[in-house]
Write a protein that holds these residues in place. Structure first.
Motif, PDB file in Angstrom:
ATOM      1  N   ARG A 197     -21.695   4.073  16.571  1.00 16.49           N
ATOM      2  CA  ARG A 197     -22.129   3.031  17.492  1.00 16.49           C
ATOM      3  C   ARG A 197     -22.365   1.737  16.729  1.00 16.49           C
ATOM      4  O   ARG A 197     -22.851   1.749  15.607  1.00 16.49           O
ATOM      5  N   ARG A 198     -22.038   0.613  17.368  1.00 16.32           N
ATOM      6  CA  ARG A 198     -22.236  -0.693  16.750  1.00 16.32           C
ATOM      7  C   ARG A 198     -23.586  -1.252  17.196  1.00 16.32           C
ATOM      8  O   ARG A 198     -23.807  -1.472  18.403  1.00 16.32           O
TER       9      ARG A 198
ATOM     10  N   ASP B 120     -14.855   2.620  15.271  1.00 23.01           N
ATOM     11  CA  ASP B 120     -15.086   4.050  15.015  1.00 23.01           C
ATOM     12  C   ASP B 120     -15.953   4.296  13.780  1.00 23.01           C
ATOM     13  O   ASP B 120     -15.828   5.330  13.126  1.00 23.01           O
ATOM     14  N   ARG B 121     -16.800   3.352  13.463  1.00 22.17           N
ATOM     15  CA  ARG B 121     -17.733   3.530  12.342  1.00 22.17           C
ATOM     16  C   ARG B 121     -19.143   3.160  12.797  1.00 22.17           C
ATOM     17  O   ARG B 121     -19.318   2.310  13.671  1.00 22.17           O
ATOM     18  N   THR B 122     -20.135   3.803  12.197  1.00 26.86           N
ATOM     19  CA  THR B 122     -21.513   3.385  12.439  1.00 26.86           C
ATOM     20  C   THR B 122     -21.688   2.007  11.816  1.00 26.86           C
ATOM     21  O   THR B 122     -21.511   1.836  10.616  1.00 26.86           O
ATOM     22  N   THR B 123     -22.010   1.029  12.657  1.00 25.32           N
ATOM     23  CA  THR B 123     -22.078  -0.356  12.179  1.00 25.32           C
ATOM     24  C   THR B 123     -23.457  -0.931  12.453  1.00 25.32           C
ATOM     25  O   THR B 123     -23.968  -0.847  13.577  1.00 25.32           O
ATOM     26  N   ILE B 124     -24.048  -1.486  11.381  1.00 27.64           N
ATOM     27  CA  ILE B 124     -25.324  -2.193  11.509  1.00 27.64           C
ATOM     28  C   ILE B 124     -25.062  -3.648  11.160  1.00 27.64           C
ATOM     29  O   ILE B 124     -24.693  -3.961  10.019  1.00 27.64           O
ATOM     30  N   THR B 125     -25.226  -4.527  12.126  1.00 28.38           N
ATOM     31  CA  THR B 125     -24.954  -5.944  11.915  1.00 28.38           C
ATOM     32  C   THR B 125     -26.258  -6.728  11.957  1.00 28.38           C
ATOM     33  O   THR B 125     -26.934  -6.751  12.994  1.00 28.38           O
TER      34      THR B 125
ATOM     35  N   HIS C 232     -22.069  -6.126  20.632  1.00 29.42           N
ATOM     36  CA  HIS C 232     -22.373  -4.790  20.113  1.00 29.42           C
ATOM     37  C   HIS C 232     -22.821  -3.851  21.239  1.00 29.42           C
ATOM     38  O   HIS C 232     -23.157  -4.287  22.354  1.00 29.42           O
ATOM     39  N   ASP C 233     -22.858  -2.573  20.920  1.00 28.35           N
ATOM     40  CA  ASP C 233     -23.247  -1.567  21.904  1.00 28.35           C
ATOM     41  C   ASP C 233     -24.763  -1.519  22.093  1.00 28.35           C
ATOM     42  O   ASP C 233     -25.243  -1.151  23.169  1.00 28.35           O
ATOM     43  N   TRP C 234     -25.486  -1.849  21.053  1.00 26.85           N
ATOM     44  CA  TRP C 234     -26.953  -1.694  21.074  1.00 26.85           C
ATOM     45  C   TRP C 234     -27.562  -2.852  20.280  1.00 26.85           C
ATOM     46  O   TRP C 234     -26.997  -3.288  19.288  1.00 26.85           O
ATOM     47  N   ILE C 235     -28.701  -3.351  20.762  1.00 25.63           N
ATOM     48  CA  ILE C 235     -29.364  -4.474  20.101  1.00 25.63           C
ATOM     49  C   ILE C 235     -30.813  -4.096  19.809  1.00 25.63           C
ATOM     50  O   ILE C 235     -31.503  -3.532  20.676  1.00 25.63           O
ATOM     51  N   ILE C 236     -31.247  -4.396  18.597  1.00 25.93           N
ATOM     52  CA  ILE C 236     -32.630  -4.147  18.175  1.00 25.93           C
ATOM     53  C   ILE C 236     -33.245  -5.475  17.774  1.00 25.93           C
ATOM     54  O   ILE C 236     -32.648  -6.235  16.998  1.00 25.93           O
ATOM     55  N   TRP C 237     -34.430  -5.767  18.312  1.00 24.80           N
ATOM     56  CA  TRP C 237     -35.149  -7.004  17.941  1.00 24.80           C
ATOM     57  C   TRP C 237     -36.310  -6.629  17.030  1.00 24.80           C
ATOM     58  O   TRP C 237     -37.197  -5.870  17.427  1.00 24.80           O
TER      59      TRP C 237
END
Length: 587
Positions: free
Chosen positions: A368-369, A526-531, A542-547
């Motif tokens: 998941r991105r 297709d990779r675990t992505t932390i941006t 992205h698929d998911w957002i963290i604040w």
């Protein structure tokens, strides 16, 4: 510090010691032909001394001359062999030590490198290790040879005349008393000199490394004054060390002169009394001159030895720095990695008492991105350090596919991660070499394929030397977008299941940003992505957002969720900066 590296050079060292002992033996023999000639000549002139030997004859004089040539020749040969053996040993040990120190420095944590001064570290690694090598070869070998010679010749002198031999003992004791007082002062001055030289190296490194800022802000004269002030201080300390060493040398000359005068007067009287022959006196004086050489050399090399001592202390201090991040006992390599990354009750800090992350629980699902946003200082980049285990949490644990990172080997963990930073790091070398750092054993075809995927091939093919074009320090000859695309090509070549992107589009113009985003899209597929980003346009893809804010998680959700959030929705819709939204939310 040096002892661990001596073992594999035992044969060379033993050969050098054997040659050194033979050189000393021939040095002890060297005055004897002169003694025989002097006694033979005085006998031929009518002198009558007990044990003076035969009268001079052509055959005797020729034999003594030939013997002297042979002795000197053998002494020179064995001195040459000993010098070569010890020089090779010193060079190889210094090479091993420098490699060990370099590897140790590379293994130190981010917190150490954040607080250390790069120029001073390089000075220790190159200059201080070089000083140790130089002194070991130029001062160590002569001192060892002369000290062995002193012991051997003192024995012969006591055999010739114990009373006169006491002069050597008294002279040596006097030198030791003088040097004990001076050596400490010289070492202190040398230590300050080496420390000052380290500071100079750091000032130069920082100034030259930021030359654009220096020239833009007109800081040349300011930094030149700072450098000049430090340079003058280092010069004063260096002059003080040399003045103290020179004073010790001159006092040693006086001691040697007094000892020689006493032997000359006392020995002459012993010859008159018939207790010695003229040849014995000449032999004794020659031995005295040779035996006093170690004292002169000790005084001569005191300054060098003091500087080597100071350098050794600086290298030892570097090696004493504790490695905070290392494989724990029983650590196992990662096998197939899916890419589930978790922080469980993690508290992390760079400075004790000032946590950057506070009891954080986060899950980055495999394949998941995820975008991590928030104001500066919120702990976003700390996630990067935790993910590649450049730091460990103060409490809690970090997991990859359910495995605590402290229980897996560092090599296997870091092989599973592709990292692209805001300041794309390129090394001095060719573009091909910089991409190949992603996978050292990659073929040229693999390198060029990764470059094409990252949109690098287009601009590289227009360069005169193509992929063999040499980039300057940190890629300074390329634009920001070009550097980022090369870094993305390197990450693509690595083909790691976990991708971490840290502000990779910051500072790029519209065209370069578009090219970099194309490469990122391919890299993260297709990779675990932390941006890590502060740009809404990037985060919302992205698929998911963290604040993150103030070291805690303030929001988690999909792009749709953040658009509908009462506080952060304005940031998502307006495209403003995370810092502005944070301030509004705080009000």
């Amino acid at each position: 510090m040096v002892r661990p590296h001596l073992g594999r050079h035992k044969k060379l060292m033993c050969g050098g010691i054997a040659a050194l002992l033979l050189e000393v033996a021939f040095r002890v023999l060297e005055p004897w032909p002169v003694k025989f000639v002097v006694d033979a000549v005085t006998t031929s002139l009518g002198a009558d001394f007990a044990g003076s030997g035969p009268a001079a004859s052509p055959a005797l004089l020729i034999v003594c001359g030939a013997a002297l040539v042979a002795i000197i020749g053998f002494r020179a040969l064995f001195n040459f062999l000993a010098t070569i053996a010890f020089a090779l040993t010193g060079s190889r040990v210094a090479t091993d030590l420098r490699s060990r120190v370099f590897a140790h420095v590379q293994s130190l944590s981010v917190s150490y490198h954040a607080s250390s001064r790069t120029g001073d570290t390089v000075q220790r690694l190159i200059g201080d290790v070089g000083k140790l090598q130089e002194v070991a070869v130029s001062a160590g070998l002569p001192l060892i040879a002369n000290c062995i010679t002193l012991v051997a010749m003192a024995g012969v002198m006591f055999w010739l005349d114990p009373l006169l031999a006491l002069v050597v003992v008294i002279a040596s004791a006097s030198f030791l008393l003088l040097s004990r007082v001076s050596t400490g002062k010289i070492t202190v001055a040398a230590r300050r000199t080496r420390k000052g030289e380290g500071a100079l190296a750091n000032t130069a490194q920082e100034s030259l490394g930021a030359i654009r800022v220096v020239q833009t802000y007109g800081l040349e004269q300011t930094l030149a004054r700072q450098f000049g002030s430090s340079n003058e201080k280092t010069l004063r300390e260096g002059v003080l060390a040399r003045r103290l060493a020179a004073a010790l040398e001159r006092r040693t000359d006086v001691i040697v002169g007094i000892a020689t005068a006493l032997v000359l007067a006392g020995g002459g009287w012993r010859v008159v009394q018939g207790a010695m022959t003229p040849g014995d006196l000449v032999l004794f004086l020659m031995y005295l001159k040779t035996a006093m050489k170690p004292l002169r050399d000790l005084a001569k090399y005191t300054g060098r030895i003091a500087r080597a001592t100071a350098s050794g202390e600086r290298v030892a201090d570097l090696l004493d720095q504790r490695v905070d991040i290392a494989d724990t006992p029983g650590a196992v390599p990662l096998s197939q990695v899916w890419g589930d990354f978790e922080l469980r009750n993690v508290t992390a800090a760079y400075t004790p008492g000032k946590p950057v992350l506070k009891d954080v629980n986060l899950t980055f699902m495999g394949r998941r991105r995820t975008a991590v946003v928030g104001p500066s200082g919120s702990g976003k980049s700390t996630l990067v350090s935790l993910a590649v285990r450049m730091m460990d949490p103060l409490s809690g644990s970090v997991h990859l596919d359910g495995k605590d990172l402290r229980n897996v080997t560092l090599a296997s963990l870091r092989c599973s991660v592709s990292l692209v930073l805001q300041d794309a790091v390129l090394f001095t070398g060719t573009i091909r070499e910089n991409i190949r750092y992603g996978q050292i054993d990659a073929s040229d075809e693999d390198v060029e394929y990764a470059a094409k995927l990252a949109n690098v091939h287009g601009f590289v093919s227009q360069l005169p030397e193509g992929y063999d074009t040499t980039v300057g320090k940190r890629g300074g000859t390329l634009s920001g977008g070009q550097r980022q695309r090369i870094a993305i090509a390197r990450a693509l070549l690595r083909d790691a299941p976990l991708v971490i992107l840290d502000e990779v589009t910051t500072g790029l113009d519209k065209e370069a940003r578009a090219e970099v985003l194309k490469g990122i899209d391919l890299l993260s597929r297709d990779r675990t992505t932390i941006t890590i980003t502060h740009e809404p346009a990037v985060a919302l893809t992205h698929d998911w957002i963290i604040w993150l804010e103030d070291g805690t998680v303030r929001f988690e959700g999909t792009p749709t969720d953040i658009r509908e959030h009462p506080v952060y929705g304005e940031w998502a819709h307006a495209g403003g900066s995370s810092e502005e939204t944070s301030a509004k939310g705080g009000r």
